[in-house]
Design a protein around this motif. Sequence first.
Motif, PDB file in Angstrom:
ATOM      1  N   ILE A 257       0.836  -1.209   0.000  1.00  0.00           N
ATOM      2  CA  ILE A 257       0.000   0.000   0.000  1.00  0.00           C
ATOM      3  C   ILE A 257       0.869   1.257   0.000  1.00  0.00           C
ATOM      4  O   ILE A 257       0.595   2.220  -0.726  1.00  0.00           O
ATOM      5  CB  ILE A 257      -0.939   0.012   1.212  1.00  0.00           C
ATOM      6  CG1 ILE A 257      -1.936  -1.132   1.109  1.00  0.00           C
ATOM      7  CG2 ILE A 257      -1.680   1.345   1.318  1.00  0.00           C
ATOM      8  CD1 ILE A 257      -2.714  -1.356   2.380  1.00  0.00           C
ATOM      9  N   THR A 258       1.916   1.254   0.836  1.00  0.00           N
ATOM     10  CA  THR A 258       2.793   2.427   0.927  1.00  0.00           C
ATOM     11  C   THR A 258       3.412   2.746  -0.428  1.00  0.00           C
ATOM     12  O   THR A 258       3.417   3.904  -0.869  1.00  0.00           O
ATOM     13  CB  THR A 258       3.889   2.196   1.979  1.00  0.00           C
ATOM     14  OG1 THR A 258       3.288   1.867   3.239  1.00  0.00           O
ATOM     15  CG2 THR A 258       4.749   3.446   2.151  1.00  0.00           C
ATOM     16  N   ASP A 262       2.458   6.078  -2.631  1.00  0.00           N
ATOM     17  CA  ASP A 262       3.584   6.960  -2.922  1.00  0.00           C
ATOM     18  C   ASP A 262       3.651   7.253  -4.426  1.00  0.00           C
ATOM     19  O   ASP A 262       3.862   8.397  -4.847  1.00  0.00           O
ATOM     20  CB  ASP A 262       4.882   6.328  -2.433  1.00  0.00           C
ATOM     21  CG  ASP A 262       6.085   7.221  -2.672  1.00  0.00           C
ATOM     22  OD1 ASP A 262       6.136   8.319  -2.090  1.00  0.00           O
ATOM     23  OD2 ASP A 262       6.973   6.819  -3.456  1.00  0.00           O
ATOM     24  N   GLN A 263       3.448   6.226  -5.231  1.00  0.00           N
ATOM     25  CA  GLN A 263       3.461   6.396  -6.687  1.00  0.00           C
ATOM     26  C   GLN A 263       2.319   7.281  -7.166  1.00  0.00           C
ATOM     27  O   GLN A 263       2.439   7.970  -8.180  1.00  0.00           O
ATOM     28  CB  GLN A 263       3.399   5.030  -7.377  1.00  0.00           C
ATOM     29  CG  GLN A 263       4.665   4.195  -7.209  1.00  0.00           C
ATOM     30  CD  GLN A 263       4.508   2.774  -7.713  1.00  0.00           C
ATOM     31  OE1 GLN A 263       3.449   2.388  -8.200  1.00  0.00           O
ATOM     32  NE2 GLN A 263       5.563   1.983  -7.579  1.00  0.00           N
ATOM     33  N   LEU A 264       1.229   7.287  -6.413  1.00  0.00           N
ATOM     34  CA  LEU A 264       0.085   8.124  -6.778  1.00  0.00           C
ATOM     35  C   LEU A 264       0.238   9.576  -6.316  1.00  0.00           C
ATOM     36  O   LEU A 264      -0.621  10.406  -6.591  1.00  0.00           O
ATOM     37  CB  LEU A 264      -1.206   7.546  -6.184  1.00  0.00           C
ATOM     38  CG  LEU A 264      -1.687   6.213  -6.766  1.00  0.00           C
ATOM     39  CD1 LEU A 264      -2.877   5.685  -5.969  1.00  0.00           C
ATOM     40  CD2 LEU A 264      -2.069   6.364  -8.238  1.00  0.00           C
ATOM     41  N   GLY A 265       1.313   9.856  -5.574  1.00  0.00           N
ATOM     42  CA  GLY A 265       1.571  11.226  -5.145  1.00  0.00           C
ATOM     43  C   GLY A 265       1.168  11.560  -3.729  1.00  0.00           C
ATOM     44  O   GLY A 265       1.239  12.719  -3.317  1.00  0.00           O
ATOM     45  N   PHE A 266       0.755  10.555  -2.934  1.00  0.00           N
ATOM     46  CA  PHE A 266       0.375  10.801  -1.546  1.00  0.00           C
ATOM     47  C   PHE A 266       1.621  10.932  -0.669  1.00  0.00           C
ATOM     48  O   PHE A 266       2.662  10.320  -0.937  1.00  0.00           O
ATOM     49  CB  PHE A 266      -0.512   9.678  -1.016  1.00  0.00           C
ATOM     50  CG  PHE A 266      -1.920   9.713  -1.519  1.00  0.00           C
ATOM     51  CD1 PHE A 266      -2.891  10.473  -0.883  1.00  0.00           C
ATOM     52  CD2 PHE A 266      -2.283   8.997  -2.658  1.00  0.00           C
ATOM     53  CE1 PHE A 266      -4.189  10.515  -1.359  1.00  0.00           C
ATOM     54  CE2 PHE A 266      -3.578   9.031  -3.143  1.00  0.00           C
ATOM     55  CZ  PHE A 266      -4.535   9.788  -2.493  1.00  0.00           C
ATOM     56  N   LEU A 377      -8.784  11.458  -7.533  1.00  0.00           N
ATOM     57  CA  LEU A 377      -7.819  11.462  -6.441  1.00  0.00           C
ATOM     58  C   LEU A 377      -7.170  12.840  -6.364  1.00  0.00           C
ATOM     59  O   LEU A 377      -6.824  13.434  -7.392  1.00  0.00           O
ATOM     60  CB  LEU A 377      -6.738  10.412  -6.673  1.00  0.00           C
ATOM     61  CG  LEU A 377      -7.067   8.967  -6.283  1.00  0.00           C
ATOM     62  CD1 LEU A 377      -5.962   8.040  -6.764  1.00  0.00           C
ATOM     63  CD2 LEU A 377      -7.250   8.829  -4.786  1.00  0.00           C
ATOM     64  N   SER A 378      -7.004  13.349  -5.153  1.00  0.00           N
ATOM     65  CA  SER A 378      -6.403  14.676  -5.001  1.00  0.00           C
ATOM     66  C   SER A 378      -5.433  14.679  -3.819  1.00  0.00           C
ATOM     67  O   SER A 378      -5.747  15.228  -2.749  1.00  0.00           O
ATOM     68  CB  SER A 378      -7.482  15.741  -4.805  1.00  0.00           C
ATOM     69  OG  SER A 378      -8.368  15.358  -3.748  1.00  0.00           O
ATOM     70  N   PRO A 379      -4.263  14.029  -3.978  1.00  0.00           N
ATOM     71  CA  PRO A 379      -3.276  14.010  -2.892  1.00  0.00           C
ATOM     72  C   PRO A 379      -2.855  15.427  -2.509  1.00  0.00           C
ATOM     73  O   PRO A 379      -2.656  16.282  -3.378  1.00  0.00           O
ATOM     74  CB  PRO A 379      -2.095  13.236  -3.508  1.00  0.00           C
ATOM     75  CG  PRO A 379      -2.681  12.465  -4.644  1.00  0.00           C
ATOM     76  CD  PRO A 379      -3.793  13.313  -5.174  1.00  0.00           C
ATOM     77  N   THR A 380      -2.747  15.678  -1.219  1.00  0.00           N
ATOM     78  CA  THR A 380      -2.323  16.999  -0.745  1.00  0.00           C
ATOM     79  C   THR A 380      -1.005  16.886  -0.002  1.00  0.00           C
ATOM     80  O   THR A 380      -0.655  15.825   0.523  1.00  0.00           O
ATOM     81  CB  THR A 380      -3.380  17.605   0.193  1.00  0.00           C
ATOM     82  OG1 THR A 380      -3.587  16.712   1.300  1.00  0.00           O
ATOM     83  CG2 THR A 380      -4.684  17.841  -0.540  1.00  0.00           C
TER      84      THR A 380
END
Length: 458
Positions: A257-258, A262-266, A377-380
Amino acid sequence: MPNSFANLNLPTQQLANLGNLGYKLMTGIQAKALPPALQGSDLIGQAKTGSGKTAVFAITLLAKLDPQNFAVQALVMCPTRELSAQVATEIRRLARYQPNIKVVTLTGGQPLAPQATSLEHGAHVIVGTPGRIGDHIGKKTIDLSQIHTLVLDEADRMLEMGFMEDIGRIISLTPKYRQTLLFSATYPDDIKRLSAQFQRNPVEVKAEALHHAGVINQHSFLCEKPHRLQALEILLAHFKPRSAVIFCNMKVGVREITEHLDQLGFSVKALHGEMDQRDRDEVFVQFKHNSFNILVATDVAARGLDIEDLPCVINYELPHDADVYIHRVGRTGRAGKEGMALNLLTDAERHKLADIGIAQKTELDYEVITALPKAALSPTQPNNVTLRIAAERKEKIRPGDILGALTGEGGINGKSVGKIDVMDYAAYVAIERSAAKQALACLLNGKIKGRKFKVTKL
């Protein structure tokens, strides 16, 4: 006021310190347990994490400490390293009204020798896990003959982890006429037997946690096992939690999951039992500092993690035990604040949700994950950055010294400085992201209490 700490006849300096730390009124467990505990009675406290029980035994043992006697006078046993660290930190905070109270933490994940050296210089209070305390007993580096207060924190968890024999051996080395305070979220037969063996006419008190079932909004979603990661993405896109702990049953899932998030920008970090203690401590500190948004963890974090304002817990996999679920979701919705628990389950796991519902005396419904409206998705980015200062606790660097160095010659606005944690081997300070570069330069080029220290941005 009936729940005021002032009703306990505590020293004026202690009441002032409690007020400074934000202890305004006693919680349910504190109001019920502190009067008999301060009178010296043995105690069985049935209270879940988040109930305020740490303050009960901390205030009780501190009331009897003799600061001039550097023998071990109080012993607190906890099931995990994380909880031990958390408890030790809170005891130190509550002990500020007395000068020179030394609290030593004895847990695994660190070499014995430095701990033994610390014990040689004396300690008033020891907080630790039964396994590591037992190691020190075997090495004859610890003397328990002057203990007047013994605390078993989360005793049910310690028994589940197989510590009964270690606990018995440790207690056998303490004085017979001591005060024993036992705290447990549940009260199974094993706890009754433990109490009968080691306590004298204990007063029994029971109180709810600071959070109540209505404060935590629980939502469960059915997904297919091969598509669980995609289901997690749907949850994060739809609910958009500003911060969350994602629980997995195995460390393999934590890593998967990590890496995926991480690859998705979180902004995400992992926590599991195979990490060494310093790495785990730094992950905890950074999460408390709001220096990353998503923590992915095994149940090693379920009991020790104490975050003041965590909006969301996600059970990527439901645990096998309903009590573990309760401890997981108890990380959110604390101190009367609203929290949210999001659960993913497959067809084969529906029985787990039913068991959890039985434990909560309610029926937990679920819906199919694909029924949620699609969202992007909207990683901040997190609000803060954590700086590590290579200053050990024994060097007597205090949070006020670090704050002064930043806001004095450093010229940093005090509002840009967040939490400051001083640990055994380093100090950590949270800085608003916009001021992080200036704060790092300030600490690298300046001095704290007249000395220079190595400083790193985590």
